[in-house]
Design a protein around this motif. Structure first.
Motif, PDB file in Angstrom:
ATOM      1  N   GLU A 211      21.067 -39.718 -20.887  1.00 41.62           N
ATOM      2  CA  GLU A 211      20.387 -40.992 -20.622  1.00 41.62           C
ATOM      3  C   GLU A 211      19.237 -40.789 -19.632  1.00 41.62           C
ATOM      4  O   GLU A 211      18.152 -41.337 -19.801  1.00 41.62           O
ATOM      5  N   ASN A 212      19.504 -39.993 -18.608  1.00 44.40           N
ATOM      6  CA  ASN A 212      18.485 -39.739 -17.587  1.00 44.40           C
ATOM      7  C   ASN A 212      17.258 -39.067 -18.207  1.00 44.40           C
ATOM      8  O   ASN A 212      16.113 -39.412 -17.895  1.00 44.40           O
ATOM      9  N   VAL A 213      17.495 -38.126 -19.115  1.00 42.94           N
ATOM     10  CA  VAL A 213      16.392 -37.445 -19.799  1.00 42.94           C
ATOM     11  C   VAL A 213      15.562 -38.457 -20.591  1.00 42.94           C
ATOM     12  O   VAL A 213      14.345 -38.360 -20.682  1.00 42.94           O
ATOM     13  N   TYR A 217      11.488 -44.494 -17.292  1.00 44.17           N
ATOM     14  CA  TYR A 217      11.270 -45.499 -16.248  1.00 44.17           C
ATOM     15  C   TYR A 217      11.545 -44.918 -14.864  1.00 44.17           C
ATOM     16  O   TYR A 217      10.861 -45.241 -13.889  1.00 44.17           O
ATOM     17  N   HIS A 218      12.512 -43.982 -14.767  1.00 46.60           N
ATOM     18  CA  HIS A 218      12.927 -43.527 -13.444  1.00 46.60           C
ATOM     19  C   HIS A 218      12.004 -42.467 -12.832  1.00 46.60           C
ATOM     20  O   HIS A 218      11.985 -42.293 -11.622  1.00 46.60           O
ATOM     21  N   ALA A 219      11.242 -41.753 -13.697  1.00 50.74           N
ATOM     22  CA  ALA A 219      10.613 -40.499 -13.245  1.00 50.74           C
ATOM     23  C   ALA A 219       9.799 -40.668 -11.962  1.00 50.74           C
ATOM     24  O   ALA A 219       9.959 -39.916 -11.004  1.00 50.74           O
ATOM     25  N   LEU A 222      12.383 -42.244  -8.852  1.00 52.55           N
ATOM     26  CA  LEU A 222      13.388 -41.374  -8.237  1.00 52.55           C
ATOM     27  C   LEU A 222      12.754 -40.110  -7.661  1.00 52.55           C
ATOM     28  O   LEU A 222      13.169 -39.630  -6.615  1.00 52.55           O
ATOM     29  N   HIS A 223      11.743 -39.586  -8.343  1.00 57.58           N
ATOM     30  CA  HIS A 223      11.215 -38.276  -7.969  1.00 57.58           C
ATOM     31  C   HIS A 223      10.026 -38.393  -7.021  1.00 57.58           C
ATOM     32  O   HIS A 223       8.888 -38.576  -7.435  1.00 57.58           O
ATOM     33  N   LEU A 224      10.337 -38.250  -5.757  1.00 63.49           N
ATOM     34  CA  LEU A 224       9.336 -38.343  -4.699  1.00 63.49           C
ATOM     35  C   LEU A 224       8.167 -37.388  -4.925  1.00 63.49           C
ATOM     36  O   LEU A 224       7.015 -37.727  -4.719  1.00 63.49           O
ATOM     37  N   GLU A 364      16.818 -34.195  -8.150  1.00 61.68           N
ATOM     38  CA  GLU A 364      17.415 -35.543  -8.161  1.00 61.68           C
ATOM     39  C   GLU A 364      18.161 -35.805  -9.471  1.00 61.68           C
ATOM     40  O   GLU A 364      19.164 -36.508  -9.481  1.00 61.68           O
ATOM     41  N   ASP A 365      17.662 -35.225 -10.573  1.00 69.54           N
ATOM     42  CA  ASP A 365      18.335 -35.426 -11.864  1.00 69.54           C
ATOM     43  C   ASP A 365      19.719 -34.775 -11.887  1.00 69.54           C
ATOM     44  O   ASP A 365      20.582 -35.171 -12.653  1.00 69.54           O
ATOM     45  N   GLY A 366      19.895 -33.740 -11.044  1.00 65.67           N
ATOM     46  CA  GLY A 366      21.178 -33.053 -10.983  1.00 65.67           C
ATOM     47  C   GLY A 366      22.253 -33.833 -10.233  1.00 65.67           C
ATOM     48  O   GLY A 366      23.440 -33.534 -10.377  1.00 65.67           O
TER      49      GLY A 366
HETATM   50 FE   LIG Z   1      14.186 -37.204 -13.760  1.00 67.71          FE
END
Ligand SMILES: [Fe+2]
Ligand code: FES
Length: 418
Positions: A211-213, A217-219, A222-224, A364-366
């Motif tokens: 789902e994260n992949v 929307y999150h990229a 979440l990813h500073l 963060e994805d981990g």
């Molecule tokens: Fe990500």
């Protein structure tokens, strides 16, 4: 009714009536559902990535891997031919191959009682089949042909080998569809060279990672790192490509196209919008245009568990292996092209710092999957909300969308019949 199927149907009863814009939380926890996924999805009508042709260049070269959580062996069984089978002896079930990669001269022999198979998995010899001094041995009517290894179908596209355990899975090109096949050919447009491999273990259900992949929307939230250094922001031109049942997707963007850059990001006061940081080593931001189409970021998810990654010049394949309801392992293959210059290889290696378990972007994805897993484990009631970009799973010009996540669930429900 088969008790492997039953839990899936129980979940069906609980699947929210609104469809794929809601997902029941216990789908990430249920042990029996996990077993059903292995049977109905991974060993059902899906193609599962198993390796690259170049990893097994000579006849007799093999690579071990998994279809779902079932161990398999992928082997070059002829100059232009590949075979695959479950990594389990047909006699009493011992593991046949232990190494990640190896070479066998014509035969696979089991260490336990020396039953021996050819490179296609056919049983060729049984130790003491005639007994010793006329005593013991196999019955006269023992049929070797009925005791081959459990074979899998193998097909390839652009040097990527996929396997399926089902005889009714459509051809790989039909399974992928035109757009997904074209994207794989875009990335694998000439011989590649593997730069490195590793795996990372994650403490969450495999579907949370997929789902994260698929969640574009999150990229940049979440990813500073992405947002701070303006590598990937939703204000860049891009979109989502889906077709068919929505199981596969491509999310893409073009870095050079960002306009009105800061407006939405400034207005939202994002955690990831931070101008205090600068890089001491600018090599991490170096890149060159890889493809003529101007696309600098493209993440492709191939249902159920493969990711094809282009993050600027960082190219990778990621294969997700489920390890039980609450665990999974992600196998990375980082690559460049055989005709890369030394300088291009250096840029790719520098950019590899962005990905992987400690990657400046991917770290963060981990962990984000576990942030969900630990919150739902004690209280599985309830459901997720997936309404960004509408409620369907069609292609769109915006990445402010969860369309690909909904597409994943549509395909999942189809395979699981829930
Ligand atoms: Fe990500
Ligand atoms: S288990 Fe393999 S030969 Fe007996």
């Amino acid at each position: 009714m088969n008790d492997r199927v039953d839990p899936a149907l129980r979940s069906a009863a609980r699947w929210p009536s609104s469809g794929v814009n809601r997902v029941p939380f216990d789908i990430y926890l249920d042990k029996e559902l996990y077993a059903s996924e292995q049977a109905m999805l991974f060993k059902g009508e899906t193609w599962n990535f198993a390796g690259l042709e170049l990893e097994i260049p000579a006849v007799g070269d093999y690579k071990t891997g998994w279809i779902g959580d079932t161990p398999i062996v992928l082997v070059r069984s002829a100059d232009e031919g590949f075979s695959a089978f479950v990594n389990r002896c047909a006699h009493r079930g011992a593991t046949l191959c232990f190494d990640k990669r190896g070479h066998r001269q014509h035969r696979f022999s089991c260490v336990y009682h020396n039953w021996t198979y050819d490179l296609e998995g056919n049983l060729k010899s049984v130790a003491f089949h005639k007994g010793v001094r006329g005593q013991g041995g196999l019955p006269e009517d023992f049929d070797y042909g009925e005791h081959n290894l459990r074979k899998l179908r193998v097909e390839s596209i652009a040097g990527l080998l996929f396997v399926t355990a089902s005889s009714s899975t459509p051809s790989l090109s039909d399974y992928l569809g035109e757009k997904m096949s074209a994207h794989i050919r875009r990335i694998f447009n000439r011989p590649v060279r593997i730069l490195g491999t590793y795996s990372q273990y994650m403490h969450n259900n495999w579907k949370l990672y997929m789902e994260n992949v698929k969640d574009s929307y999150h990229a940049s939230l979440l990813h500073l790192f992405f947002t701070t250094f303006r590598l990937n922001r939703l204000s860049m031109q891009g979109g989502l490509v889906l077709e068919g049942d929505g199981g596969h997707h491509i999310s893409f963007s073009k870095m050079a196209t960002e306009t009105g850059a800061t407006t939405e990001y400034d207005l939202e006061k994002l955690r990831a919008q931070n101008d205090q940081f600068a890089l001491r080593d600018p090599r991490l931001l170096k890149s060159w245009p890889e493809f003529d189409d101007g696309i600098t970021h493209a993440i492709q998810g191939v249902f159920p568990n493969l990711v094809v990654q282009q993050i600027q010049n960082s190219l990778a394949l990621r294969l997700l292996v489920p390890r039980g309801p609450g665990e999974c392992e992600l196998f990375w293959i980082l690559f460049g092209y055989a005709d890369d210059t030394a300088e291009q290889t250096e840029v790719r290696v520098a950019l590899s710092n962005l990905v992987g378990p400690a990657g400046l972007v991917s770290m963060e994805d981990g962990v984000i999957g576990n942030f969900v897993q630990r919150a739902i484990e004690p209280h599985a009631e309830g459901q997720t909300v997936l309404e960004m970009g509408g409620r369907g799973f069609e292609s769109q010009d915006s990445r402010v969308s969860e369309a690909s996540v909904r597409g994943f669930w549509n395909a999942y429900r189809k395979h699981m019949r829930i």
